[in-house]
Design a protein around this motif. Structure first.
Motif, PDB file in Angstrom:
ATOM      1  N   ILE A 278      -0.466   3.934  12.090  1.00  0.00           N
ATOM      2  CA  ILE A 278       0.406   4.424  11.516  1.00  0.00           C
ATOM      3  C   ILE A 278      -0.348   5.593  11.850  1.00  0.00           C
ATOM      4  CG2 ILE A 278      -0.864   5.879   8.847  1.00  0.00           C
ATOM      5  CD1 ILE A 278      -0.588   2.705   7.986  1.00  0.00           C
ATOM      6  N   LEU A 279       0.015   7.409  12.352  1.00  0.00           N
ATOM      7  CA  LEU A 279      -0.356   8.177  12.633  1.00  0.00           C
ATOM      8  C   LEU A 279      -1.227   9.317  11.134  1.00  0.00           C
ATOM      9  CD1 LEU A 279      -1.253  10.544  15.442  1.00  0.00           C
ATOM     10  CD2 LEU A 279       1.175  11.821  13.851  1.00  0.00           C
ATOM     11  N   GLY A 280      -0.988   8.782  10.277  1.00  0.00           N
ATOM     12  CA  GLY A 280      -1.841   9.771   9.472  1.00  0.00           C
ATOM     13  C   GLY A 280      -0.508   9.544   8.345  1.00  0.00           C
ATOM     14  N   HIS A 281      -1.124  10.556   7.223  1.00  0.00           N
ATOM     15  CA  HIS A 281      -0.296  10.653   6.151  1.00  0.00           C
ATOM     16  C   HIS A 281       0.416  11.629   5.372  1.00  0.00           C
ATOM     17  CE1 HIS A 281      -3.168  12.135   3.243  1.00  0.00           C
ATOM     18  NE2 HIS A 281      -4.641  11.944   4.223  1.00  0.00           N
ATOM     19  N   VAL A 282       1.690  12.556   5.073  1.00  0.00           N
ATOM     20  CA  VAL A 282       1.467  13.769   4.853  1.00  0.00           C
ATOM     21  C   VAL A 282       0.639  14.727   3.508  1.00  0.00           C
ATOM     22  CG1 VAL A 282       3.528  15.272   3.745  1.00  0.00           C
ATOM     23  CG2 VAL A 282       3.604  13.615   5.119  1.00  0.00           C
TER      24      VAL A 282
ATOM     25  N   LYS B 188      11.285  18.297  -3.254  1.00  0.00           N
ATOM     26  CA  LYS B 188      10.103  18.585  -4.632  1.00  0.00           C
ATOM     27  C   LYS B 188       8.663  18.757  -3.428  1.00  0.00           C
ATOM     28  CE  LYS B 188      11.402  16.519  -9.047  1.00  0.00           C
ATOM     29  NZ  LYS B 188      10.994  15.626 -10.022  1.00  0.00           N
ATOM     30  N   VAL B 189       8.572  20.129  -3.516  1.00  0.00           N
ATOM     31  CA  VAL B 189       6.590  19.938  -3.299  1.00  0.00           C
ATOM     32  C   VAL B 189       5.862  19.022  -2.991  1.00  0.00           C
ATOM     33  CG1 VAL B 189       4.927  21.110  -2.936  1.00  0.00           C
ATOM     34  CG2 VAL B 189       6.859  23.173  -3.452  1.00  0.00           C
ATOM     35  N   PHE B 190       5.414  18.480  -1.871  1.00  0.00           N
ATOM     36  CA  PHE B 190       4.957  17.137  -1.975  1.00  0.00           C
ATOM     37  C   PHE B 190       3.171  17.798  -1.383  1.00  0.00           C
ATOM     38  CE2 PHE B 190       2.290  13.784   0.264  1.00  0.00           C
ATOM     39  CZ  PHE B 190       2.647  13.056  -0.393  1.00  0.00           C
ATOM     40  N   MET B 191       2.515  17.131  -2.863  1.00  0.00           N
ATOM     41  CA  MET B 191       0.553  18.141  -2.577  1.00  0.00           C
ATOM     42  C   MET B 191      -0.012  16.380  -2.110  1.00  0.00           C
ATOM     43  SD  MET B 191       0.318  21.619  -4.072  1.00  0.00           S
ATOM     44  CE  MET B 191       0.906  21.148  -5.214  1.00  0.00           C
ATOM     45  N   TYR B 192      -0.663  15.727  -1.615  1.00  0.00           N
ATOM     46  CA  TYR B 192      -1.427  14.431  -1.574  1.00  0.00           C
ATOM     47  C   TYR B 192      -3.091  15.526  -2.000  1.00  0.00           C
ATOM     48  CZ  TYR B 192      -3.884  10.483  -0.533  1.00  0.00           C
ATOM     49  OH  TYR B 192      -4.525   9.437  -0.555  1.00  0.00           O
ATOM     50  N   THR B 193      -2.947  15.226  -3.281  1.00  0.00           N
ATOM     51  CA  THR B 193      -4.343  15.828  -3.914  1.00  0.00           C
ATOM     52  C   THR B 193      -5.790  15.209  -3.935  1.00  0.00           C
ATOM     53  OG1 THR B 193      -3.371  15.703  -6.025  1.00  0.00           O
ATOM     54  CG2 THR B 193      -3.314  17.978  -4.697  1.00  0.00           C
ATOM     55  N   THR B 194      -5.007  14.062  -4.277  1.00  0.00           N
ATOM     56  CA  THR B 194      -6.170  12.540  -4.697  1.00  0.00           C
ATOM     57  C   THR B 194      -5.579  11.627  -4.004  1.00  0.00           C
ATOM     58  OG1 THR B 194      -7.278  11.700  -6.388  1.00  0.00           O
ATOM     59  CG2 THR B 194      -5.067  12.159  -6.505  1.00  0.00           C
ATOM     60  N   GLN B 195      -7.108  10.328  -3.329  1.00  0.00           N
ATOM     61  CA  GLN B 195      -7.252   9.621  -2.793  1.00  0.00           C
ATOM     62  C   GLN B 195      -6.441   8.574  -3.237  1.00  0.00           C
ATOM     63  OE1 GLN B 195     -10.600   8.505  -1.309  1.00  0.00           O
ATOM     64  NE2 GLN B 195     -10.954   9.686   0.190  1.00  0.00           N
TER      65      GLN B 195
ATOM     66  N   GLN C 181      -3.603   8.829  -5.384  1.00  0.00           N
ATOM     67  CA  GLN C 181      -2.465   8.916  -4.988  1.00  0.00           C
ATOM     68  C   GLN C 181      -1.146   7.962  -4.259  1.00  0.00           C
ATOM     69  OE1 GLN C 181      -1.964  13.801  -4.116  1.00  0.00           O
ATOM     70  NE2 GLN C 181      -0.223  12.520  -4.151  1.00  0.00           N
ATOM     71  N   ASP C 182      -0.533   7.270  -3.595  1.00  0.00           N
ATOM     72  CA  ASP C 182      -0.271   7.206  -2.039  1.00  0.00           C
ATOM     73  C   ASP C 182       0.233   7.702  -1.417  1.00  0.00           C
ATOM     74  OD1 ASP C 182       0.303   4.619  -4.212  1.00  0.00           O
ATOM     75  OD2 ASP C 182       2.690   5.044  -4.912  1.00  0.00           O
ATOM     76  N   ARG C 183       0.633   6.997  -0.513  1.00  0.00           N
ATOM     77  CA  ARG C 183      -0.402   8.388   0.721  1.00  0.00           C
ATOM     78  C   ARG C 183       1.178   7.893   0.998  1.00  0.00           C
ATOM     79  NH1 ARG C 183      -4.663   7.648   5.003  1.00  0.00           N
ATOM     80  NH2 ARG C 183      -3.046   6.881   6.784  1.00  0.00           N
ATOM     81  N   HIS C 184       1.745   9.123   2.068  1.00  0.00           N
ATOM     82  CA  HIS C 184       3.657   8.867   3.189  1.00  0.00           C
ATOM     83  C   HIS C 184       3.031   9.029   4.325  1.00  0.00           C
ATOM     84  CE1 HIS C 184       7.728   9.099   2.770  1.00  0.00           C
ATOM     85  NE2 HIS C 184       7.952   9.789   4.037  1.00  0.00           N
TER      86      HIS C 184
END
Length: 528
Positions: A317-321, A223-230, A232-235
């Motif tokens: 940890i480089l960052g998150h998706v 599915k489409v993944f979007m990190y829209t709010t803090q 959310q769990d970071r990937h």
């Protein structure tokens, strides 16, 4: 079309027909009647074959609109479990590089009797389209997915431990994996930013590295993944999995031990020279060698100490998706593979005062002059201080330029020569085909979709990529980005590498609102 057919290939021909190809694919059937002979006698050996781009040919004019659709229909009607339709020149040397329509089928899925009939049906399509100087060959193959601490700055050529430092720098080719699935490693592709006043930095890679367990057309979690709010769990995405980090640290320990041995060796020799009549130049030579070994040992120990901070997983940890469209094939007008993930890089991972933007280290090249000759382009480094072996990436290769043709398939001035730096195979040089390859994804005859791919082969019989290189950016000698490496054809090694064009990738990224103005991240030496 004659009723006569070539006889079934012998076991030796099946295994040796494509001798010299990285994956050693097995021949199933071919329409040519040229005999194949197993060399015999003392000193005899098989001659290596090579893949070369098609270049200027009638096939290129009718490939996507006419030839491939008809061949695709024949294969589907015959229930052939195929995975690729391509056209290349194949041979031992320029004088015998024949034009071949090359069809890949799943291993052990097609007999010779069925394969030869299918091959001649495809050959008839060529003849009906006015192509009488090409043959059809079917071979077995598989499609492969080639899936705290601060990144250090790319090293200058004065750095005696630059090769050991490379995996820990921001030069492209960064080895990455998802924190949740460290067993699936890949490569960071290229940096972008938001454009305008945005300050965030992003690294683009392939989805099947970031989400290896949900990057298949049929996966329910695809599915489409979007990190829209803090909330959310970071990937999270890591630099280096534990295995690779341990490998690099062990290598450093071994190199430190080697330099200690050299220091002792030269010290012992100098001790024995005391009180003896020895040429000054000989004594001086051992003094210099000891000093060099001491300096390198100290540099290695300093790097080893600095990398202690990389041991805790949380420090890598480089960052998150931030955004990743669902994996899909045959997407949009260009019918490309949509295999993209955009990683928001944590600010603490970058030294902003020294960040150089998108650069590829050329340190793995035997010499810059040698690389220049193979690329047939002047490697532009003038924007950087002269002590850097870096290729500065700016601008993109257009879709039209990817279709450039040549009357001579060995004429490298007219064949697009490209390079990439990947986690698994490092810096490699390749030749891109001027027509796209048609690929089909599926499992056990369940077709998941088809796609058109930018196809690249290595030079000198070497593969352009290996498993672990997924996400690598593919560029030309002027530093223009052409695409991002996604998969390959061959098993277990890769004969043909596939990449998704940069134009499609940027369009997909910009379709996500927060990245509507995304651009290649400029560096301090970019043209403005």
């Amino acid at each position: 079309m004659p009723d006569v057919r070539p006889s079934a290939p012998s076991d030796d021909e099946i295994k040796g027909y494509y001798y010299g190809f990285p994956s050693k694919p097995k021949l199933v059937a071919r329409t040519s009647f040229t005999p194949w002979h197993q060399p015999s006698g003392a000193g005899s050996f098989l001659r290596s074959k090579r893949l070369r781009p098609l270049g200027r040919h009638r096939i290129a004019e009718i490939w996507e609109e006419k030839l491939v659709p008809q061949i695709h229909t024949i294969l589907c009607e015959g229930e052939i479990d195929f995975n690729s339709i391509e056209a290349w020149r194949i041979g031992h040397e320029p004088s015998d590089w024949n034009v071949i329509v090359w069809i890949g089928v799943e291993p052990q899925s097609l007999s010779f009797d069925v394969g030869i009939e299918v091959a001649f049906k495809c050959k008839q399509v060529l003849l009906d389209c006015g192509v009488d100087d090409a043959e059809v060959e079917i071979k077995e193959s598989k499609l492969l997915r080639l899936a705290g601490a601060r990144l250090q700055n790319p090293s200058s050529k004065l750095d005696v431990v630059a090769a050991q430092r490379e995996p820990f720098t921001s030069a492209l080719g960064i080895p990455i994996c998802a924190q949740r699935t460290p067993w699936a490693s890949g490569t960071g592709g290229f940096f972008i930013d938001e454009g305008g006043e945005g300050k965030r930095l992003f690294l683009v890679t392939v989805r099947h590295v970031a989400f290896p367990d949900s990057s298949d057309v049929t996966d329910t979690e695809n599915k489409v993944f979007m990190y829209t709010t803090q909330d959310q769990d970071r990937h999270n995405i890591l630099v280096l999995d534990d295995r690779l980090l341990r490998k690099h640290l062990d290598s450093l320990d071994g190199l430190i031990h080697d330099e200690e041995d050299r220091i002792r060796e030269h010290s012992d020799i100098l001790q024995k020279m005391k009180g003896k009549t020895v040429a000054v130049t000989m004594r001086q030579g051992h003094i210099i060698a000891k000093d060099l070994a001491t300096a390198k040992k100290q540099s290695l120990e300093t790097l080893r100490h600095d990398l202690k901070n990389w041991t805790p997983l949380t420090n890598r940890i480089l960052g998150h998706v931030l955004f990743s469209p669902r994996f899909a094939v045959g997407v949009g007008r260009k019918k490309c593979t949509d295999d993209i993930a955009v990683i928001e890089v944590d600010p603490s991972m970058i030294d902003w005062n020294e960040f150089m933007g998108n650069v590829i280290s050329l340190r793995d090249a035997p010499t810059l002059a040698n690389l220049d000759a193979r690329m047939n382009a002047n490697i532009t480094r003038v924007a950087f201080p002269s002590d850097y072996y870096l290729l500065h990436l700016q601008n993109i290769i257009s879709d039209e330029e990817m279709k450039a043709t040549s009357t001579d398939p060995d004429d490298r001035l007219n064949t697009m020569v490209v390079l990439k730096s990947g986690m698994a195979s490092g810096l490699t040089v390749g030749l891109s085909n001027n027509i796209r390859s048609f690929t089909r994804y599926g499992r056990n005859m369940v077709v998941q979709g088809t796609s058109w791919e930018w196809a690249i082969v290595g030079v000198d019989g070497n593969p352009f990529s290996e498993v672990g290189d997924s996400g690598s950016v593919v560029v030309d000698g002027h530093g223009r980005i052409g695409g991002m490496l996604t998969s390959g054809n061959g098993h277990p090694k890769v004969d043909v590498t596939y990449a998704t064009p940069i134009t499609f990738i940027l369009d997909e990224i910009r379709s996500y609102g927060p990245l509507a103005n995304a651009r290649l991240k400029p560096g301090p030496y970019d043209d403005h």
